[in-house]
Motif scaffolding. Structure first.
Motif, PDB file in Angstrom:
ATOM      1  N   MET A 148      13.714 -14.463  46.134  1.00 15.41           N
ATOM      2  CA  MET A 148      14.260 -14.597  47.472  1.00 15.41           C
ATOM      3  C   MET A 148      13.258 -14.080  48.480  1.00 15.41           C
ATOM      4  N   THR A 149      12.986 -14.839  49.518  1.00 17.16           N
ATOM      5  CA  THR A 149      12.021 -14.447  50.518  1.00 17.16           C
ATOM      6  C   THR A 149      12.672 -13.527  51.542  1.00 17.16           C
ATOM      7  N   ILE A 150      12.076 -12.393  51.776  1.00 18.46           N
ATOM      8  CA  ILE A 150      12.576 -11.462  52.767  1.00 18.46           C
ATOM      9  C   ILE A 150      11.496 -11.342  53.832  1.00 18.46           C
ATOM     10  N   ASP A 151      11.629 -12.065  54.953  1.00 22.38           N
ATOM     11  CA  ASP A 151      10.610 -11.995  55.984  1.00 22.38           C
ATOM     12  C   ASP A 151      11.215 -11.545  57.312  1.00 22.38           C
ATOM     13  N   ALA A 152      12.456 -11.101  57.275  1.00 24.42           N
ATOM     14  CA  ALA A 152      13.116 -10.602  58.484  1.00 24.42           C
ATOM     15  C   ALA A 152      14.287  -9.745  58.059  1.00 24.42           C
ATOM     16  N   HIS A 153      14.684  -8.825  58.929  1.00 22.31           N
ATOM     17  CA  HIS A 153      15.896  -8.063  58.638  1.00 22.31           C
ATOM     18  C   HIS A 153      17.091  -9.005  58.685  1.00 22.31           C
ATOM     19  N   ALA A 154      18.136  -8.647  57.976  1.00 23.51           N
ATOM     20  CA  ALA A 154      19.342  -9.468  58.006  1.00 23.51           C
ATOM     21  C   ALA A 154      19.865  -9.564  59.432  1.00 23.51           C
ATOM     22  N   ALA A 155      20.251 -10.775  59.812  1.00 17.77           N
ATOM     23  CA  ALA A 155      20.773 -10.980  61.158  1.00 17.77           C
ATOM     24  C   ALA A 155      22.190 -10.439  61.266  1.00 17.77           C
ATOM     25  N   PRO A 156      22.656 -10.136  62.477  1.00 20.37           N
ATOM     26  CA  PRO A 156      24.056  -9.735  62.643  1.00 20.37           C
ATOM     27  C   PRO A 156      24.989 -10.788  62.062  1.00 20.37           C
ATOM     28  N   ALA A 157      26.107 -10.355  61.505  1.00 20.41           N
ATOM     29  CA  ALA A 157      27.006 -11.258  60.782  1.00 20.41           C
ATOM     30  C   ALA A 157      27.445 -12.439  61.634  1.00 20.41           C
ATOM     31  N   LEU A 158      27.648 -12.234  62.922  1.00 19.82           N
ATOM     32  CA  LEU A 158      28.158 -13.308  63.769  1.00 19.82           C
ATOM     33  C   LEU A 158      27.158 -14.436  63.957  1.00 19.82           C
ATOM     34  N   THR A 159      25.856 -14.167  63.728  1.00 15.38           N
ATOM     35  CA  THR A 159      24.841 -15.206  63.941  1.00 15.38           C
ATOM     36  C   THR A 159      24.336 -15.814  62.637  1.00 15.38           C
ATOM     37  N   ARG A 160      24.864 -15.378  61.521  1.00 14.38           N
ATOM     38  CA  ARG A 160      24.393 -15.906  60.236  1.00 14.38           C
ATOM     39  C   ARG A 160      25.114 -17.212  59.890  1.00 14.38           C
ATOM     40  N   ASP A 203      -1.886 -29.635  40.202  1.00 14.52           N
ATOM     41  CA  ASP A 203      -2.556 -29.377  41.477  1.00 14.52           C
ATOM     42  C   ASP A 203      -2.069 -28.021  41.990  1.00 14.52           C
ATOM     43  N   PRO A 204      -2.982 -27.143  42.438  1.00 15.02           N
ATOM     44  CA  PRO A 204      -2.544 -25.825  42.932  1.00 15.02           C
ATOM     45  C   PRO A 204      -1.454 -25.920  43.995  1.00 15.02           C
ATOM     46  N   ALA A 205      -1.471 -26.985  44.799  1.00 14.19           N
ATOM     47  CA  ALA A 205      -0.449 -27.142  45.840  1.00 14.19           C
ATOM     48  C   ALA A 205       0.920 -27.467  45.249  1.00 14.19           C
ATOM     49  N   GLY A 206       0.944 -27.884  43.980  1.00 11.79           N
ATOM     50  CA  GLY A 206       2.205 -28.234  43.342  1.00 11.79           C
ATOM     51  C   GLY A 206       2.849 -27.099  42.587  1.00 11.79           C
ATOM     52  N   ALA A 207       2.219 -25.922  42.575  1.00 10.76           N
ATOM     53  CA  ALA A 207       2.788 -24.767  41.874  1.00 10.76           C
ATOM     54  C   ALA A 207       4.029 -24.258  42.613  1.00 10.76           C
ATOM     55  N   ILE A 208       4.923 -23.613  41.870  1.00  5.84           N
ATOM     56  CA  ILE A 208       6.124 -23.017  42.472  1.00  5.84           C
ATOM     57  C   ILE A 208       5.985 -21.500  42.356  1.00  5.84           C
ATOM     58  N   GLY A 209       5.180 -20.957  43.243  1.00  2.12           N
ATOM     59  CA  GLY A 209       4.947 -19.520  43.235  1.00  2.12           C
ATOM     60  C   GLY A 209       6.170 -18.721  43.629  1.00  2.12           C
ATOM     61  N   GLU A 210       7.161 -19.382  44.248  1.00  3.55           N
ATOM     62  CA  GLU A 210       8.385 -18.692  44.644  1.00  3.55           C
ATOM     63  C   GLU A 210       9.108 -18.074  43.459  1.00  3.55           C
ATOM     64  N   ARG A 211       8.843 -18.580  42.237  1.00  5.59           N
ATOM     65  CA  ARG A 211       9.543 -18.067  41.060  1.00  5.59           C
ATOM     66  C   ARG A 211       8.684 -17.106  40.234  1.00  5.59           C
ATOM     67  N   SER A 212       7.563 -16.693  40.794  1.00  2.00           N
ATOM     68  CA  SER A 212       6.714 -15.709  40.129  1.00  2.00           C
ATOM     69  C   SER A 212       7.413 -14.356  40.084  1.00  2.00           C
ATOM     70  N   ILE A 213       7.341 -13.675  38.957  1.00  2.00           N
ATOM     71  CA  ILE A 213       7.976 -12.362  38.829  1.00  2.00           C
ATOM     72  C   ILE A 213       7.346 -11.369  39.802  1.00  2.00           C
ATOM     73  N   ALA A 214       6.023 -11.219  39.730  1.00  2.00           N
ATOM     74  CA  ALA A 214       5.347 -10.242  40.586  1.00  2.00           C
ATOM     75  C   ALA A 214       5.406 -10.664  42.047  1.00  2.00           C
TER      76      ALA A 214
END
Length: 401
Positions: free
Chosen positions: A1-13, A177-188
């Motif tokens: 799961m990508t975490i690139d921002a704090h969780a938004a207030p519940a009313l705006t999610r 192709d390196p562009a076709g990799a799914i790095g999102e599922r990498s453990i580290a």
């Protein structure tokens, strides 16, 4: 799961209802576009914390339709890390047409893997507007078989790993192709995204909608300590270099035996990336331990499965010298712990309204025990000393009991 921002207030999610209604409609529209004239029936929603999955009947065929919103997990999306629902919808229109979308890459990987020389994978039935359809693969999963024939644990676990030999050979990375990799599922990589320096709020909120205050406080404290140790342990791991491929998302529930335990399995949901075969072994062991801890099958079955896992690890390290085995085992155990913490915290951070798979609900129920396990084993690894593997097995057996 990508975490690139704090969780938004519940009313705006975004809400679960908004996301599910949209995703189901996109799957239905995509199916109608690929197979015009065929009746399309969305049969049953398949709970997931990553993408939205629905079993569908298209004419006489049973398929699984999956869509991804902005390439992030449903948990991340519902926490508001991509903004409000109108913002997400606007961005999704463009995302569905991108050639590097998550499911576009997954479909391409399944087609690459369908080569006769590769592992058996579920066939792609169609792809349109960010929705992938795959053929249903009936049969017992590796999870099912381990629980009813634990005495065959090592043999059963070896079968999906045997399927992956073509990927684990040096030079296999040329197939992707390196562009076709799914790095999102990498453990580290997942660990780094989830627990970056700005993730304090994420950790503070763990279990907010699932646990009582006392349990939550204990979990947060344990996760903080474990993350600190695992950051240090991760720095000791070998650099992720080499020319082999990892399947990337090898889990017991993604290994299906349509013709029974004595025949070749079919693998679901690839996440191919350039990496060591250790990545696949670690995730398979990690998720099998989760099966034990959440199903709690009893002492006899637990002992048999753990003995099979130990034998599997010993066999995999059989070509190494005694001096080489210690860092190899440390590497394996570190990846196992990181993956366990990744998935446990993902389930804990899910909104209560999001339906969880059976395993996910059980992980939430046993989250404190899992966090205690990760805390204890990560401390063992940092302390060093002989018997790391035996101590880890003993701790797993205690929690599974």
């Amino acid at each position: 799961m990508t975490i690139d921002a704090h969780a938004a207030p519940a009313l705006t999610r975004p809400t679960v209802a908004e996301v599910f209604v949209h995703a189901a409609a996109r799957i239905h529209q995509a199916a109608a576009g690929i197979w015009p004239g065929e009746p399309v029936l969305l049969d049953a929603h398949v709970p997931s914390v990553t993408g939205y999955v629905h079993r569908a009947r298209v004419g006489d065929r049973v398929l699984y339709g999956k869509t991804s919103i902005l390439g992030v997990s449903l948990v991340s999306l519902l926490r508001g890390t991509r903004g409000s629902w109108p913002t997400v919808l606007q961005a999704q229109q463009e995302y569905e047409q991108r050639p590097d979308g998550l499911l576009v890459r997954e479909a391409a990987q399944l087609r690459i893997l369908s080569d006769p020389s590769g592992p058996q994978v579920c066939p792609v039935a169609g792809m349109r507007d960010g929705v992938i359809f795959t053929e249903a693969v009936p049969g017992p999963t590796l999870t099912d078989l381990l629980l009813v024939m634990p005495e065959r644990t090592r043999e059963l676990m070896e079968q999906p790993l045997a399927e992956l030999r073509p990927l684990h050979r040096p030079g296999a990375a040329r197939r992707l192709d390196p562009a076709g990799a799914i790095g999102e599922r990498s453990i580290a990589g997942t660990f780094q995204r989830k627990f970056n320096e700005g993730a304090d709020t994420y950790v503070d909120d763990l279990g907010a909608e699932h646990c009582d205050p006392e349990t939550r406080a204990a979990i947060v404290e344990l996760v903080r300590a474990s993350v600190s140790r695992l950051r240090r342990l991760r720095m000791t791991l070998p650099a992720p270099v080499g020319t082999s491929l990892a399947f990337g998302d090898l889990k017991p529930e993604h290994v299906v035996f349509p013709a029974g335990p004595d025949c070749r399995p079919v693998l679901l949901d690839p996440g191919l990336l350039r990496g060591s075969p250790m990545v696949d072994l670690a995730k398979l062991l990690s998720r099998t331990v989760l099966v034990l801890i959440t199903h709690r099958p009893g002492p006899a079955i637990t002992r048999q499965i753990l003995a099979g896992l130990a034998l599997l690890a010993l066999t995999r390290a059989g070509h190494l010298s005694a001096r080489e085995r210690r860092p190899w085992l440390r590497h394996l155990l570190t990846l196992w712990l990181i993956d366990t913490l990744n998935i446990t915290t993902t389930y804990l951070s899910a909104p209560a309204a999001l339906p969880l798979p059976r395993l996910g609900a059980a992980v939430v129920d046993r989250a404190l025990a899992l966090c205690l396990l990760v805390d204890a084993v990560s401390a063992d690894l940092l302390d060093g000393g002989p018997g790391m593997g035996d101590r880890s097995l003993g701790r797993i057996a205690e929690v599974a009991a």
